[in-house]
Each structure stands twice: as C-alpha cells, then as structure tokens.
Write an enzyme that holds these catalytic residues in place. Structure first.
Site, PDB file in Angstrom:
ATOM      1  N   GLY A  47      44.484  35.220  71.265  1.00 13.22           N
ATOM      2  CA  GLY A  47      44.037  36.380  72.034  1.00 13.22           C
ATOM      3  C   GLY A  47      42.548  36.347  72.319  1.00 13.22           C
ATOM      4  O   GLY A  47      42.100  36.629  73.432  1.00 13.22           O
ATOM      5  N   CYS A  48      41.773  35.988  71.311  1.00 12.59           N
ATOM      6  CA  CYS A  48      40.319  35.948  71.477  1.00 12.59           C
ATOM      7  C   CYS A  48      39.909  34.832  72.432  1.00 12.59           C
ATOM      8  O   CYS A  48      38.950  34.974  73.188  1.00 12.59           O
ATOM      9  CB  CYS A  48      39.628  35.817  70.128  1.00 12.59           C
ATOM     10  SG  CYS A  48      39.932  37.241  69.058  1.00 12.59           S
ATOM     11  N   THR A  49      40.647  33.736  72.417  1.00 10.18           N
ATOM     12  CA  THR A  49      40.387  32.644  73.352  1.00 10.18           C
ATOM     13  C   THR A  49      40.669  33.102  74.775  1.00 10.18           C
ATOM     14  O   THR A  49      39.860  32.876  75.687  1.00 10.18           O
ATOM     15  CB  THR A  49      41.240  31.414  72.994  1.00 10.18           C
ATOM     16  OG1 THR A  49      40.866  30.969  71.685  1.00 10.18           O
ATOM     17  CG2 THR A  49      41.046  30.290  73.998  1.00 10.18           C
TER      18      THR A  49
END
Length: 157
Positions: A47-49
């Site tokens: 998700g952060c990527t």
C-alpha cells in the site's frame, strides 16, 4: 491512545527530520511554498509503495501548481533509501523513528486493521499553505486512489 488531530486553520507543527541520506529537512524551510505532507506506516509495503508511486507520478503537475511533497514514516533513513531507489521515488522521504512528528500531526494512535484495534501510524495527508497553515487535514486515507482524489480536490484534474 489517540493523539490530537489537526484541522484546517491550525498552524502546522514544525519538524526537522532526516531524509534517506540523513540530510535534515525542516517544514519551516518550506515557508513561501505549498507543501503536501503525508504520513504512511512502512516503506516497502504494497500500500505504501502504491501511494508513494502515485505521488511520484503526480509530482510534475503538483510541482507546476506550486506544491512540494514530503513523505514521513517511522522507518530509518537506510530503509527509506532502499525504498526510494527501488521505486524511483523523487521527493524526500523523511524518517520519524520516535514518532514525535507523527504524534504532533495526530497521525499515530489507535486504528482498525483487519478487524482488530491496533496502535500505529494512521495514513494521513495534510496540505499546508505558504504561511504554514493547514488547508486540509485528511485522516485514514486509502493508499490506492488517494492521490487522484487529492489532485481533483486541489483543482489539478
């Protein structure tokens, strides 16, 4: 424990944090520019990527509209450097391992994850004006689609 949340009109808490190279970046050095500060739980996670890549891919249009982007997580600079290099992130990723800045922005506390209440980073985004005042404060944003919505709300799309 929930940290107090910011609202539009609040003064953005100042911070000085190291980037992936260990060079310090301060919010007060951004005065005169509009800044998007976003908090994310952990570098190198799916998700952060996705979120970082969406900001990266929107950087030209955000920059043309006068916005600087800063991403903040509790990760150490070494991990941020790997994340930046792996995914071609072209804006500063800042390290807040003691979570002081996360707390000052209300981006750390209880959240629901997979149906359980846990304490951690609350994925949040703040739009800060040239004078250091919060224009927008968004908590519990989704990793996917958030940047597109932000762009629409800023009138960039």
């Amino acid at each position: 424990m929930q940290t107090p949340r910011l609202a539009p009109g609040d003064t953005a808490p100042d911070f000085t944090l190291p980037d992936a190279e260990g060079t310090t970046v301060s919010l007060h050095d951004q005065r005169g520019r509009k800044v998007i500060v976003y908090f994310y739980p952990a570098a190198m996670t799916p998700g952060c990527t996705k979120q970082a890549c969406d900001f990266r891919d929107s950087l030209d249009s955000l920059g043309a509209a006068g916005y600087t982007v800063l991403g903040i997580s509790p990760d150490k600079p070494e991990k941020l450097a790997k994340f930046r290099d792996r995914d071609g992130v072209t804006f500063p990723l800042l390290s807040d391992p003691d979570r002081t800045t996360l707390g000052a922005y209300g981006a750390f506390g209880e959240k629901t994850m997979y149906g359980k209440t846990v304490t951690g980073v609350i994925r949040s985004t703040f739009v800060i004006d040239e004078d250091g005042v919060v224009e927008q404060a968004r908590y519990n944003v989704k990793a996917t689609g958030h940047v597109a919505k932000l762009r629409r709300d800023l009138g960039l799309d």
